[in-house]
Design an enzyme around this catalytic site. Structure first.
Site, PDB file in Angstrom:
ATOM      1  CD  GLU A 272      -2.593  -1.475   2.462  1.00  0.00           C
ATOM      2  OE1 GLU A 272      -3.508  -2.314   2.480  1.00  0.00           O
ATOM      3  OE2 GLU A 272      -2.136  -0.952   3.505  1.00  0.00           O
TER       4      GLU A 272
ATOM      5  CG  ASP B  87      -7.764  -6.457  11.785  1.00  0.00           C
ATOM      6  OD1 ASP B  87      -7.544  -5.549  10.960  1.00  0.00           O
ATOM      7  OD2 ASP B  87      -8.352  -7.506  11.502  1.00  0.00           O
TER       8      ASP B  87
END
Length: 609
Positions: free
Chosen positions: A220, A373
């Protein structure tokens, strides 16, 4: 050794300091489904294994798993996300309830809940089936309802935190939960949040948000820099070059897991690759062909995006990420950039320009699902608690590392983190069943530590699912849950001579066995007023569909400085209904189907009946 122990105590102090921290999570929520099977032969039709399903589990995924991790680590998590009105959505709601997350999701009829289904044999993932189309956009009404939920949840958290600005976590995984109007609203409302964390597959969509921290994967970060069209600066004599074509790649969700899938060699690389270098590996991306990482970590490629270095064997992804931290901060507007490197750890940089490297232990891919997460949740909570960046980075990496011990979706609990730091988990040797005198000392200890106390009461005669869900939600409202249970004599006066069904010793023991209940105390009076006076709870909870103003104890609680909350029911779950069904079955061994339906009046009774 003394220095290491002191460092662990310092880190544990930060973990303690974020207890009850209000955090709003918004983004792409999904359901993770794991199907465990046995296989001992191939089928006749094809060289494929024959699977016998043995076990199925489901877990919150995406933004929902980030919310679960925030709650498990001790934060006060509220999730706002679109969820389909389907079976997967129902399972996701149950996952959130069990985790103590405040579920403020918005039902979207006709738009399915995203699901990732994994089939495993011998803990090896054989295939993954994804459902939920990112092209299925929210309609205008759905967008409006989502914005309303965001505004209400923000104010709800602020009120619960005594006016403190909440923390915001944005999880944008390209599944359509955050269309342009929602992104614009969050950018416009940025000042309502003290700390903002951003985890997005396409960081370019979030210009103007000015997040506190962004946590891109290496792929990313690469994509953002390629689209920005910048070139790297030589660092320490290493010539790192970023190629950027004139035509940008198509937008779409991105995901890359090192070693997740085999890939071929790009045609333009084939001529100069040596035979002993492995081909690129990576996961195909919708709309962008493939983002691939060469086995030696020296190049990442994708449609329209190429990062390449010919600097030599000493250059790896961490070095490349470290050299670009300043540019990533400039392009995202973030104070902190944490580039995650899968099983290789992370590289973190802040305003001081000093990169910080953390490491992880390599594990099978099936063990690492959701580890990001846990990293995001711990990093966010630490920064929200004003921890120094090195401390936040250290705790985030530790949270991600200790969750990857087994197959499944990763969740890091506060107790696990404290145990990893060789610190007590906050539990005491006291029995969960306590007397009123002992309760006074327990409450005093918690108050001295700055923790909040939640108090509820009831008969809890026949413990059922409604009770458990109610108590889990109550526990999520503070740091300590005290349950006051009516004595047998008190129950008889309130319910009649045939109650209680179970004596107070059994009722108290069952309540004390629940993980969400910290302490149980028995009271003889018909009203818990005397206990409320003694405990002075920060939050007093009752079950019911009436407003808090109608709770008889509300004036007393407010006079003592606390707040009153009412929690909803699980439909058709009550002690009275269970007793009625037992009586019906005992009278008629084969009742008609219509006789199984409890009287409608029973559905409105409190769960604590």
């Amino acid at each position: 050794m003394a220095g290491a122990a002191a460092e662990q105590r310092r880190l544990a102090t930060v973990v303690e300091s974020w207890l009850g921290r209000p955090v709003l999570i918004v983004g792409d929520a999904m359901l993770d489904e794991w199907r465990f099977a046995d296989s001992d032969r191939l089928c006749r039709e094809a060289p494929a294994p024959v699977l016998t399903l043995r076990r199925r589990i489901s877990a919150a995924g995406g933004a929902a798993n980030t919310a679960v991790n925030v709650a498990a680590l001790g934060g006060r998590a509220v999730l706002v996300a679109p969820v389909g009105a389907d079976v997967a959505g129902d399972e996701l709601h149950d996952c959130l309830d069990r985790a103590g997350v405040w579920d403020r999701t918005v039902n979207q009829p006709g738009r399915p809940t995203p699901v990732k289904r994994r089939m495993l044999a011998g803990n090896q993932i054989l295939l993954r089936e994804d459902s939920g189309d990112p092209d299925d956009a929210l309609d205008p009404e759905g967008v409006s309802r989502l914005l309303t939920a965001l505004a209400c949840a923000t104010e709800e958290l602020r009120a619960a935190a005594g006016g403190e600005a909440p923390t915001l976590v944005v999880c944008d995984y390209g599944l359509g939960a955050l269309p342009a109007p929602v992104r614009a609203w969050l950018v416009e409302q940025r000042e309502r949040y003290a700390t903002v964390a951003l985890d997005a597959h396409d960081l370019a969509d979030w210009r103007g948000l000015a997040p506190t921290v962004v946590t891109p994967s290496f792929a990313e970060a690469t994509r953002l820099l390629a689209r920005a069209g910048g070139t790297t600066r030589p660092t320490g004599g290493t010539d790192l070059h970023l190629e950027h074509p004139d035509i940008g790649p198509a937008d779409g969700p991105s995901e890359m897991t090192v070693g997740a899938a085999p890939g071929g060699v790009r045609a333009d690389d084939a001529a100069d690759r040596t035979t002993d270098r492995p081909g690129p590996v990576g996961e195909p991306i919708r709309g962008e062909g493939r983002v691939a990482l060469t086995g030696d970590g020296l190049s990442v490629t994708g449609t329209g995006v190429t990062v390449n270095t010919r600097a030599g064997e000493g250059v790896d992804r961490a070095v490349l990420a470290e050299s670009r931290l300043a540019e990533l901060r400039a392009h995202t507007g973030a104070d902190v950039v944490a580039v995650t490197l899968d099983t290789e750890g992370a590289v973190v940089g802040g305003a001081d320009g000093a990169p910080r490297r953390s490491h992880s232990t390599p594990v099978p891919a099936s063990h690492a699902v959701g580890a990001g997460d846990a990293y995001l949740a711990a990093m966010t909570l630490a920064l929200a608690a004003d921890a120094p960046l090195p401390t936040a980075a250290q705790l985030a990496q530790l949270a991600a590392t200790i969750t990857v011990s087994d197959t499944g979706t990763c969740v890091c609990r506060r107790e696990d983190l404290l145990t990893a730091l060789n610190q007590p988990t906050g539990t005491t040797d006291r029995s969960a069943l306590v007397g009123t005198d002992e309760l006074d000392a327990i409450v005093a200890e918690y108050r001295e530590a700055g923790r909040s106390v939640v108090f509820t009461n009831g008969c809890f005669d026949v413990l059922h699912r409604g009770h458990v869900r109610y108590l889990e939600q109550a526990r999520a409202l503070g740091d300590l849950l005290i349950v006051a249970v009516n004595s047998d004599g008190s129950v008889r006066r309130l319910k009649g001579p045939d109650r209680p069904v179970n004596p107070v010793e059994d009722r108290g023991a069952l309540l004390a066995a629940l993980a969400c209940v910290d302490h149980v105390v028995v009271f003889e009076e018909d009203s818990p007023a005397a206990l409320i006076e003694a405990v002075r709870p920060d939050v007093y909870v009752k079950g019911g569909d009436y407003p808090p103003e109608l709770v008889p104890e509300a004036p007393l609680v407010r006079r003592l400085g606390g707040q009153v909350r009412t929690l909803g029911y699980v439909p058709d779950r009550s002690t009275s209904a269970i007793i009625e069904r037992i009586r019906t079955h005992s009278q008629d061994p084969a009742p008609r189907a219509s006789e199984h339906t409890p009287d409608e009046s029973l559905r409105t009774r409190t769960q604590a009946s």
